[in-house]
Enzyme design. Sequence first.
Site, PDB file in Angstrom:
ATOM      1  CB  THR A 111     -86.357-144.751 -30.825  1.00  0.00           C
ATOM      2  OG1 THR A 111     -85.502-145.054 -29.728  1.00  0.00           O
ATOM      3  CG2 THR A 111     -86.475-145.983 -31.704  1.00  0.00           C
ATOM      4  CD  GLU A 147     -86.519-139.735 -23.044  1.00  0.00           C
ATOM      5  OE1 GLU A 147     -86.008-139.093 -23.984  1.00  0.00           O
ATOM      6  OE2 GLU A 147     -85.997-139.841 -21.934  1.00  0.00           O
ATOM      7  CG  HIS A 170     -86.446-134.850 -23.357  1.00  0.00           C
ATOM      8  ND1 HIS A 170     -86.021-134.454 -22.102  1.00  0.00           N
ATOM      9  CD2 HIS A 170     -85.904-136.074 -23.574  1.00  0.00           C
ATOM     10  CE1 HIS A 170     -85.265-135.412 -21.587  1.00  0.00           C
ATOM     11  NE2 HIS A 170     -85.176-136.406 -22.453  1.00  0.00           N
ATOM     12  CG  HIS A 200     -83.960-137.538 -17.874  1.00  0.00           C
ATOM     13  ND1 HIS A 200     -85.045-138.341 -18.061  1.00  0.00           N
ATOM     14  CD2 HIS A 200     -83.422-137.363 -19.104  1.00  0.00           C
ATOM     15  CE1 HIS A 200     -85.154-138.666 -19.328  1.00  0.00           C
ATOM     16  NE2 HIS A 200     -84.172-138.071 -19.979  1.00  0.00           N
TER      17      HIS A 200
HETATM   18 ZN   LIG Z   1     -83.926-137.982 -22.079  1.00  0.00          ZN
END
Ligand SMILES: [Zn+2]
Length: 295
Positions: free
Chosen positions: A52, A83, A102, A165
């Site tokens: 992160t 995530e 992602h 998103h």
């Molecule tokens: Zn994201």
Amino acid sequence: MSEKYEGSIHSRELKELICEIGRRVYNKGFAAANDGNISIRVGENEVLCSPTMICKGFMKPEDLCAVDLDGNQIAGKRKRTSEILLHLTIMKERPDVRAVVHCHPPHATAFAIAHEAIPQCVLPEVEVFMGEIPMAPYETPGSQKFADTVSPFLQSTNTIILKNHGTVSFGTHLMEAYWKTEILDAYCKMLLLAKQLGPIKYFNQRETTELLDLKQRLGFDDPRFHVENCDLCGNSAFRDGYKEELPQQRAFEPAPEYPGYLQSKSNNGQTNNTNMDDLVKTITEQVIARMGSTN
Ligand SMILES: [Zn+2]
């Protein structure tokens, strides 16, 4: 079931590959600042992933961490991405998937923000390598509830738009997973550019069927090969997966309605009564769905 993995959580090569894909994601503008995350499954219960709060363009192999399939961190000094649950849900439900990317590529995310269905039957490569791109409902990122939004769509695609998103793409190799994102964003960019010139032009029924035949010969799967009464170019192959409204094309001209691939195969273009009944039923359902969504 015997599983073959390409490395371990200590594999320098796989860590370097994640860093390389991170640089591409960042340099392409697919992930601003610390956005996006990348993972590779390296064992039965081991997944290497990006941490992160790190810019994907500047990661070093020692920055990466590892988690088990429940998301518990098992290696790495930095904290794993929040995530990761999205990646793990995909890997658990699709055992063939080894890698997940992602990110928030701007052109594809524009469709995600507008809730605009991505048109099909426009470009050969997109038809063959991607097919229909489903759109998962919105949930606050980071939670299991968010991760679960992709579940209804996982079995027949390797690329999903996440409403309001971004995108997630996956595959047996990280490069393959990344390419899906790159192809999708390039396609969305072309669509947005073309829209400024005028309406986009779709393949006709013969051209579409030929591309699907080619896709089948090349060994790629497509939900249209299995779903009865699925409009060739409409966004309906995933219709059972949508609990809320089916994504519609509003900014772009709707795709023409051709009978589904299975029907056109089974009767050589001749529509018999049974199939005609099904077709009328499908079209009626689509009309009702469209009327419902414009309220
Ligand atoms: Zn994201």
